[in-house]
Design a protein around this motif. Structure first.
Motif, short mmCIF file in Angstrom:
data_model
loop_
_atom_site.label_atom_id
_atom_site.label_comp_id
_atom_site.label_asym_id
_atom_site.label_seq_id
_atom_site.Cartn_x
_atom_site.Cartn_y
_atom_site.Cartn_z
N UNK A 144 -2.62 -32.68 23.99
CA UNK A 144 -3.49 -32.99 22.86
C UNK A 144 -3.89 -34.47 22.90
N UNK A 202 1.89 -27.07 23.13
CA UNK A 202 2.19 -28.36 23.77
C UNK A 202 3.50 -28.96 23.28
N UNK A 203 3.73 -28.85 21.99
CA UNK A 203 4.93 -29.46 21.40
C UNK A 203 5.85 -28.36 20.90
N UNK A 205 7.55 -30.75 14.64
CA UNK A 205 7.37 -30.62 16.09
C UNK A 205 7.91 -31.85 16.79
N UNK A 206 8.56 -31.62 17.90
CA UNK A 206 9.04 -32.73 18.71
C UNK A 206 7.91 -33.19 19.62
N UNK A 236 -2.77 -25.01 12.63
CA UNK A 236 -1.90 -25.60 13.66
C UNK A 236 -2.68 -26.11 14.88
N UNK A 237 -3.80 -26.71 14.61
CA UNK A 237 -4.62 -27.28 15.67
C UNK A 237 -4.46 -28.79 15.69
N UNK A 242 -5.25 -30.51 19.44
CA UNK A 242 -5.19 -29.64 20.62
C UNK A 242 -6.60 -29.47 21.18
N UNK A 243 -6.74 -29.54 22.50
CA UNK A 243 -8.08 -29.40 23.08
C UNK A 243 -8.57 -27.96 23.04
N UNK A 244 -9.85 -27.82 23.23
CA UNK A 244 -10.42 -26.48 23.41
C UNK A 244 -10.15 -26.09 24.86
N UNK A 245 -9.84 -24.83 25.07
CA UNK A 245 -9.55 -24.41 26.44
C UNK A 245 -10.46 -23.27 26.85
N UNK A 303 -10.02 -22.52 20.96
CA UNK A 303 -9.29 -23.69 20.49
C UNK A 303 -7.81 -23.53 20.80
N UNK A 304 -7.19 -24.56 21.37
CA UNK A 304 -5.76 -24.51 21.63
C UNK A 304 -4.98 -24.79 20.37
N UNK A 305 -3.69 -24.51 20.41
CA UNK A 305 -2.82 -24.79 19.27
C UNK A 305 -1.74 -25.76 19.70
N UNK A 306 -1.28 -26.56 18.74
CA UNK A 306 -0.29 -27.58 19.07
C UNK A 306 1.02 -26.99 19.57
N UNK A 307 1.36 -25.79 19.09
CA UNK A 307 2.63 -25.19 19.52
C UNK A 307 2.70 -24.99 21.03
#
Lengths: 381, 275
Positions: free
Chosen positions: B234, A345-346, B126-127, B44-45, B252-255, A339-343
């Motif tokens: 995302x 990306x942003x 977050x920006x 934080x997902x 956030x997507x799964x990678x 699972x990716x984390x928002x950090x």
């Protein structure tokens, strides 16, 4: 073990440095784990009642393997990438402490024999816990098992905690997991407790942030190390009559151990005759660790199913079915995409709003605090 | 000084129901332009961004930018005490540590004041850059909720793919797999029922259904949901709130694991074969 009373000292004086986190929220993170500590816990906790332990046919203890296998699978299933760090040669200073532990263990062994003779069940339980020792064989068994499971193993040149902290400082791992508060003294940027606790105990992971520790205590890293030495560490004795709270006060007042020694009443506080605090400080500040460019790249690979079965089932008498199930779990965990984390990306920005609650003129909160105190006082009376 | 009067109080109730399971505590930000919130879930997902513009309120007074740290579960408990037709007013003062929710019944014959304690919350803001998305899907929100619920009973993750043919939702679980395709469909009586796909490039991303199913709690706010997708970004799941704002969920997507996995895996396979 570790720093005396540091957890409480931090809880009282720097509450914001620690926060509870869910075990599940560490997915995808690389975590360095102090292996010796974990093995010691496994030997105490798993499958042992009194003098009886989990053993294979040859009568050798297998609790550590059982523990390592199941707990590591639990981490992998949660998407965590563990790295186990094993102790190397202890620094000379720690040998004293180790000698002390050794003699304690010898005492406990005698006491245990006595308890067994008299059939004192409580005594057996108590003393057998104290006789537990992690041997080289235990360590080697665990290393072999971990490698078969595809989990990286790091051998520290000296103290495992110091090496863990170094891995974390160099961004090789996200955080250090240990039960030993030493990790903070070694300045591991992020330090986790209770990560390896069994899920049945339902204890949340406690995350410490060393930068926040310093910020809230209003100390520099050097001063924090001095504070830990004064509180009592593995490397040297502490001054009788000075505990964590007094130490914090003294450090804040004087700034370093040298200055404190110049200023405190030497009649009241007996300073140990041989007190190698400078050595201890050096061990915390510049511990023997692998330097950044020589730290190996950490790789998590697929488990060697045959190898695991051969080792656990054939050599150590584990239940075949359960081992195979475990291996299946590792494989399944491997194949899951992470699972990716928002950090990633942003990026964080500063908020422009003023908090309504905290936005109080400086006089108000002190008044309130004073009020609260006086109220508390009254209630006490 | 802060005073926000919302005639359609039920909107606020619905907003809270939509986000309180995802985020437990958050800071509400008030400014001259509106009432907003940005918060992430504990891992934080996922992120929720809420905006209720000041024009949408019957009365809106906010003298300076303020933020209120609120436990959303407690706020939701209080808002549940408001009737479905009630007018809700949010009141607060600088320097106090409480916020007041006032509920007025439609006939003005019952007025309730609920005062709630505020808390200090350290939150990261977050920006979120404005981005061009490769594909934007607009569809009936109930339809989307249904799809997420159905797929959630089969698997843990959903692959959302947008192609010229339509938008495809796919999952796989222990019992089997499921594949749902929604085609573009604009020949309906009501515009809310249409499915519209704007696509610059085909895109396919994988997401955790657990979060998607949490987002669909906002279905009651809007009949239409907009899903914006780009590879490397995302997903945004947006519900408009009655002309006055929106609630947007970012996930956030799964990678696929980028490193090291492949080579040893092959080695293991080779080793396994002769045996």
């Amino acid at each position: 073990m570790g720093i005396k009373g540091l957890t409480k000292l931090l809880a009282d004086n720097a509450p914001k440095c620690m926060k509870e986190q869910k075990f599940e929220s560490y997915f995808g993170r690389k975590i360095a784990i102090d292996a010796s500590m974990s093995i010691y816990q496994f030997l105490i906790v798993i499958g042992r009642t009194g003098v009886e332990t989990l053993t294979n046919e040859a009568g050798e203890v297998t609790s550590h393997l059982q523990g390592m296998f199941t707990r590591t699978i639990r981490l992998l299933e949660a998407g965590i990438k563990p790295v186990y760090v094993f102790d190397g040669a202890p620094p000379d200073l720690k040998k004293q402490e180790l000698a002390k532990r050794y003699s304690k263990r010898a005492d406990a062994t005698e006491d245990l024999a006595e308890a067994v003779e008299t059939g004192d069940k409580e005594g057996i339980e108590k003393y057998s816990k104290r006789t537990v020792k992690v041997t080289k064989q235990h360590n080697d068994d665990c290393k072999r098992l971990l490698r078969l499971m595809g989990v990286p193993v790091v051998e520290a040149p000296s103290e495992a905690e110091a090496e863990c902290a170094a891995l974390c400082k160099n961004d090789k791992v996200y955080a250090v997991a240990s039960e030993d508060m030493d990790s903070l003294t070694f300045a591991a940027p992020r330090f986790l407790r209770h990560l390896m606790d069994p899920s049945s105990r339902k204890i949340p992971v406690m995350e410490f942030d060393v930068a926040k520790v310093l910020e809230e205590l209003e100390l520099t890293m050097d001063q924090f190390i001095d504070l830990c030495i004064l509180s009592g560490c593995d490397y040297c004795d502490s001054i009788r009559g000075i505990g964590g709270m007094t130490a914090l006060k003294l450090i804040r007042q004087h700034g370093s151990i040298e200055k404190i020694l110049e200023n405190i009443n030497k009649e009241r506080f007996q300073i140990p005759e041989i007190w190698p605090y400078q050595e201890a400080r050096r061990l915390f500040k510049e511990p023997v660790v692998t330097c950044a460019d020589q730290q190996p790249d950490l790789k998590w690979t697929s488990p060697d199913e045959e190898g695991i079965v051969a080792f656990l089932v054939n050599e150590n008498g584990f239940n075949n079915e359960r081992v195979l199930k475990g291996v299946e779990k590792i494989k399944a965990a491997k194949n899951k995409s992470s699972q990716g984390r928002l950090e990633s990306f942003f990026k964080p920005t500063a908020s422009v709003s003023v908090p309504m609650k905290r936005k109080e003129t400086s006089t108000k909160p002190t008044k309130e605090a004073a009020n609260k105190k006086s109220k508390g006082g009254r209630r006490k009376k | 000084m802060l005073e926000l009067r919302l005639i359609q109080g039920s909107l606020l109730k619905k907003v809270l129901e939509a986000i309180k399971d995802l985020v437990t505590e958050a800071n509400f930000d008030c400014s001259a332009t509106g009432f907003s919130l940005q918060a992430m879930d504990s891992s934080h997902v996922a992120l929720v961004a809420l905006l209720l513009r000041s024009e949408g309120f019957d009365h809106y007074r906010c003298d300076r930018n303020l933020s209120m740290g609120i436990n959303l579960n407690n706020m939701s408990k209080m808002l549940r005490c408001a009737g479905p037709e009630d007018i809700i007013t949010i009141k607060g003062d600088d320097g106090t540590d409480t916020v007041t929710f006032m509920f007025e019944s439609q006939k003005q014959d019952k007025i309730s004041d609920f005062e709630m304690k505020l808390m200090d919350i350290d939150s990261e803001h977050l920006g979120i850059p404005d981005a061009e998305y490769q594909a934007i899907v607009r569809m009936p929100s109930a339809e989307f909720a249904r799809i997420c619920k159905d797929l959630g009973s089969i698997g843990d993750t959903v692959v959302i793919s947008v192609t010229k043919e339509g938008v495809k939702f796919f999952t796989r679980g222990d019992v089997g797999s499921a594949n749902i395709v929604c085609r573009q469909n604009t020949s309906v009586d009501k515009p809310e029922d249409s499915t519209v796909i704007e696509m610059n490039e085909p895109v396919s991303l994988t997401f955790a259904l657990r979060y998607m199913n949490s987002f669909t709690k906002a279905t009651t706010l809007s009949e239409v949901v907009t899903i914006s997708l780009s590879s490397e970004l995302p997903v945004v799941v947006e519900y408009k709130i009655a002309e006055m704002g929106y609630i947007r969920f970012y996930l956030a997507p799964k990678i696929e694991d980028e490193d090291e996995e492949m080579v040893p895996q092959n080695q293991a396979d080779v080793k396994a074969e002769p045996a």
